[in-house]
Write a protein that holds these residues in place. Structure first.
Motif, mmCIF file in Angstrom:
data_model
loop_
_atom_site.group_PDB
_atom_site.id
_atom_site.type_symbol
_atom_site.label_atom_id
_atom_site.label_comp_id
_atom_site.label_asym_id
_atom_site.label_seq_id
_atom_site.Cartn_x
_atom_site.Cartn_y
_atom_site.Cartn_z
ATOM 1 N N LYS A 163 0.851 -1.179 0.000
ATOM 2 C CA LYS A 163 0.000 0.000 0.000
ATOM 3 C C LYS A 163 0.890 1.233 0.000
ATOM 4 C CE LYS A 163 -4.203 1.758 0.297
ATOM 5 N NZ LYS A 163 -5.278 1.439 -0.680
ATOM 6 N N ILE A 164 0.606 2.131 -0.928
ATOM 7 C CA ILE A 164 1.322 3.406 -0.996
ATOM 8 C C ILE A 164 0.287 4.509 -0.843
ATOM 9 C CG2 ILE A 164 2.779 4.921 -2.387
ATOM 10 C CD1 ILE A 164 3.764 2.455 -3.886
ATOM 11 N N ILE A 165 0.508 5.374 0.128
ATOM 12 C CA ILE A 165 -0.418 6.476 0.364
ATOM 13 C C ILE A 165 0.363 7.746 0.647
ATOM 14 C CG2 ILE A 165 -2.249 4.987 1.265
ATOM 15 C CD1 ILE A 165 -1.418 5.920 4.082
ATOM 16 N N GLU A 166 -0.328 8.857 0.580
ATOM 17 C CA GLU A 166 0.291 10.128 0.968
ATOM 18 C C GLU A 166 0.011 10.375 2.442
ATOM 19 O OE1 GLU A 166 0.184 12.452 -3.322
ATOM 20 O OE2 GLU A 166 -1.085 13.147 -1.673
ATOM 21 N N LYS A 167 0.918 11.092 3.058
ATOM 22 C CA LYS A 167 0.741 11.384 4.480
ATOM 23 C C LYS A 167 -0.588 12.102 4.700
ATOM 24 C CE LYS A 167 3.378 15.700 4.371
ATOM 25 N NZ LYS A 167 4.564 16.415 4.919
ATOM 26 N N VAL B 136 -5.516 4.603 6.189
ATOM 27 C CA VAL B 136 -5.198 3.307 5.574
ATOM 28 C C VAL B 136 -5.677 2.207 6.514
ATOM 29 C CG1 VAL B 136 -2.881 3.200 6.581
ATOM 30 C CG2 VAL B 136 -3.378 1.948 4.459
ATOM 31 N N ALA B 137 -6.073 1.087 5.923
ATOM 32 C CA ALA B 137 -6.550 -0.036 6.730
ATOM 33 C C ALA B 137 -5.943 -1.327 6.224
ATOM 34 C CB ALA B 137 -8.078 -0.121 6.676
ATOM 35 N N PHE B 138 -5.631 -2.208 7.158
ATOM 36 C CA PHE B 138 -5.073 -3.520 6.841
ATOM 37 C C PHE B 138 -6.022 -4.578 7.397
ATOM 38 C CE2 PHE B 138 -1.609 -0.961 5.945
ATOM 39 C CZ PHE B 138 -1.081 -0.348 7.061
ATOM 40 N N TRP B 139 -6.115 -5.663 6.662
ATOM 41 C CA TRP B 139 -7.041 -6.737 7.051
ATOM 42 C C TRP B 139 -6.280 -8.032 7.283
ATOM 43 C CZ3 TRP B 139 -8.303 -11.233 4.246
ATOM 44 C CH2 TRP B 139 -9.400 -11.957 4.753
ATOM 45 N N CYS B 140 -6.753 -8.799 8.260
ATOM 46 C CA CYS B 140 -6.102 -10.059 8.589
ATOM 47 C C CYS B 140 -7.142 -11.137 8.853
ATOM 48 C CB CYS B 140 -5.215 -9.906 9.827
ATOM 49 S SG CYS B 140 -4.529 -11.466 10.456
ATOM 50 N N ASN B 141 -6.944 -12.282 8.261
ATOM 51 C CA ASN B 141 -7.764 -13.463 8.535
ATOM 52 C C ASN B 141 -6.869 -14.524 9.147
ATOM 53 O OD1 ASN B 141 -8.982 -16.279 6.934
ATOM 54 N ND2 ASN B 141 -10.272 -15.083 8.300
ATOM 55 N N PRO B 142 -7.043 -14.842 10.417
ATOM 56 C CA PRO B 142 -6.141 -15.787 11.081
ATOM 57 C C PRO B 142 -6.437 -17.230 10.670
ATOM 58 C CG PRO B 142 -7.916 -15.187 12.550
ATOM 59 C CD PRO B 142 -8.096 -14.363 11.302
ATOM 60 N N ILE B 143 -5.603 -18.116 11.139
ATOM 61 C CA ILE B 143 -5.824 -19.539 10.901
ATOM 62 C C ILE B 143 -7.109 -19.954 11.621
ATOM 63 C CG2 ILE B 143 -4.942 -21.844 11.407
ATOM 64 C CD1 ILE B 143 -2.135 -20.724 10.933
ATOM 65 N N ASP C 282 5.213 6.041 9.692
ATOM 66 C CA ASP C 282 4.420 4.814 9.745
ATOM 67 C C ASP C 282 4.819 3.827 8.657
ATOM 68 O OD1 ASP C 282 1.459 6.763 10.541
ATOM 69 O OD2 ASP C 282 2.947 5.839 11.882
ATOM 70 N N SER C 283 5.689 4.244 7.757
ATOM 71 C CA SER C 283 6.152 3.327 6.706
ATOM 72 C C SER C 283 6.848 2.142 7.354
ATOM 73 C CB SER C 283 7.118 4.047 5.763
ATOM 74 O OG SER C 283 6.465 5.064 5.039
ATOM 75 N N ALA C 284 6.337 0.960 7.076
ATOM 76 C CA ALA C 284 6.831 -0.258 7.717
ATOM 77 C C ALA C 284 6.070 -1.444 7.132
ATOM 78 C CB ALA C 284 6.617 -0.203 9.224
ATOM 79 N N VAL C 285 6.405 -2.618 7.606
ATOM 80 C CA VAL C 285 5.623 -3.812 7.286
ATOM 81 C C VAL C 285 4.759 -4.137 8.496
ATOM 82 C CG1 VAL C 285 5.680 -6.258 6.711
ATOM 83 C CG2 VAL C 285 7.372 -4.709 5.716
ATOM 84 N N TYR C 286 3.479 -4.331 8.257
ATOM 85 C CA TYR C 286 2.546 -4.648 9.327
ATOM 86 C C TYR C 286 2.202 -6.135 9.219
ATOM 87 C CZ TYR C 286 2.468 0.261 10.224
ATOM 88 O OH TYR C 286 2.862 1.542 10.551
ATOM 89 N N LEU C 287 2.583 -6.850 10.263
ATOM 90 C CA LEU C 287 2.425 -8.303 10.283
ATOM 91 C C LEU C 287 1.288 -8.704 11.204
ATOM 92 C CD1 LEU C 287 6.196 -9.164 10.697
ATOM 93 C CD2 LEU C 287 4.846 -9.717 8.682
ATOM 94 N N CYS C 288 0.532 -9.663 10.759
ATOM 95 C CA CYS C 288 -0.508 -10.262 11.585
ATOM 96 C C CYS C 288 -0.076 -11.688 11.907
ATOM 97 C CB CYS C 288 -1.825 -10.261 10.844
ATOM 98 S SG CYS C 288 -3.204 -11.012 11.739
ATOM 99 N N ALA C 289 -0.345 -12.123 13.108
ATOM 100 C CA ALA C 289 -0.024 -13.489 13.510
ATOM 101 C C ALA C 289 -1.177 -14.040 14.328
ATOM 102 C CB ALA C 289 1.272 -13.534 14.316
ATOM 103 N N LEU D 288 3.710 -1.000 3.916
ATOM 104 C CA LEU D 288 3.127 0.333 3.780
ATOM 105 C C LEU D 288 4.215 1.359 3.505
ATOM 106 C CD1 LEU D 288 0.754 2.390 4.084
ATOM 107 C CD2 LEU D 288 1.375 2.520 6.507
ATOM 108 N N LEU D 289 3.975 2.173 2.502
ATOM 109 C CA LEU D 289 4.866 3.294 2.203
ATOM 110 C C LEU D 289 4.040 4.577 2.250
ATOM 111 C CD1 LEU D 289 7.609 4.405 1.367
ATOM 112 C CD2 LEU D 289 6.981 4.016 -1.027
ATOM 113 N N VAL D 290 4.453 5.472 3.130
ATOM 114 C CA VAL D 290 3.774 6.755 3.267
ATOM 115 C C VAL D 290 4.653 7.831 2.645
ATOM 116 C CG1 VAL D 290 2.739 8.409 4.847
ATOM 117 C CG2 VAL D 290 2.680 5.965 5.383
ATOM 118 N N LEU D 291 4.119 8.536 1.656
ATOM 119 C CA LEU D 291 4.897 9.557 0.933
ATOM 120 C C LEU D 291 4.554 10.959 1.407
ATOM 121 C CD1 LEU D 291 4.575 8.057 -2.647
ATOM 122 C CD2 LEU D 291 6.457 7.766 -1.041
#
Lengths: 114, 114
Positions: free
Chosen positions: B11-15, B19-26, B86-93, B111-114
């Protein structure tokens, strides 16, 4: 704040050689875990060693734990190109309500050269 | 068995944008975690859910971050407004319980915030 610190930060060896990574931590733990992360992927659990254990094996992996020195090592024997990845130690301690909390180190970036 | 699923992968967004991230667990895993991983660092826990209850959100920057886990299954992590840092990798576990239970990680959202 991150508790575990891996050493070295980067390691490059020839295929077939053994790779050793170290992890130091600061406070008491219940167990310590090692994870592998391939580039652009999530983390994969490799092995867990409890605080009352000193050594554990899993295939080509050998983990040691020295609670007196607050350190652990991960040895990968007979390395393969597919072992190229970042390796993280994660210390685990009990928090409230019996739950555990994983605290990751910065990782060792391992490169296996063919 | 399907692993942890995350979307989007990138995901690339401007500051200042949301932004939203979705996770479906096992399937069957009652514990869900959101981590943030900065470049060259290990993951840092943001929030942990036991079923639908957030039991550890001490590291979640609550002024701009929010999360929910409706019905104790899927989870959404939101940032509003996003900042450059906030630019980083967002991990779900996810895991089946917490005490000494292996955490299974998804591939993450970069996520990359420009």
């Amino acid at each position: 704040s991150q508790q575990g610190e891996e050493d070295p930060q980067a390691l490059s060896i020839q295929e077939g050689e053994n790779a050793t990574m170290n992890c130091s931590y600061k406070t008491s733990i219940n167990n310590l875990q090692w994870y592998r992360q391939n580039s652009g992927r999530g983390l994969v659990h490799l092995i867990l060693i409890r605080s009352n254990e000193r050594e554990k094996h899993s295939g080509r992996l050998r983990v040691t734990l020295d609670t007196s020195k607050k350190s652990s090592s991960l040895l990968i024997t007979a390395s393969r190109a597919a072992d190229t990845a970042s390796y993280f130690c994660a210390t685990v301690k009990l928090i409230i309500q019996g739950a555990q909390k994983l605290v990751f180190g910065q990782g060792t970036r391992l490169t296996i050269n063919p | 068995e399907a692993g942890v699923v995350q979307s989007p992968r990138y995901k690339i967004i401007e500051k200042k944008q949301p932004v939203a991230f979705w996770c479906n667990p096992i399937s069957g895993h009652n514990t869900l975690y959101w981590y943030r991983q900065n470049l060259g660092q290990g993951p840092e826990l943001l929030i942990r859910y036991e079923n639908e209850e957030a039991v550890d959100d001490s590291q979640l920057p609550k002024d701009r971050f929010s999360a929910e886990r409706l019905k104790g299954v899927d989870s959404t992590l939101k940032i509003q407004p996003a900042e450059l840092g906030d630019s980083a990798v967002y991990l779900c576990a996810s895991s089946l319980g917490t005490l000494e239970k292996t955490q299974y990680f998804g591939p993450g959202t970069r996520l990359l915030v420009l």
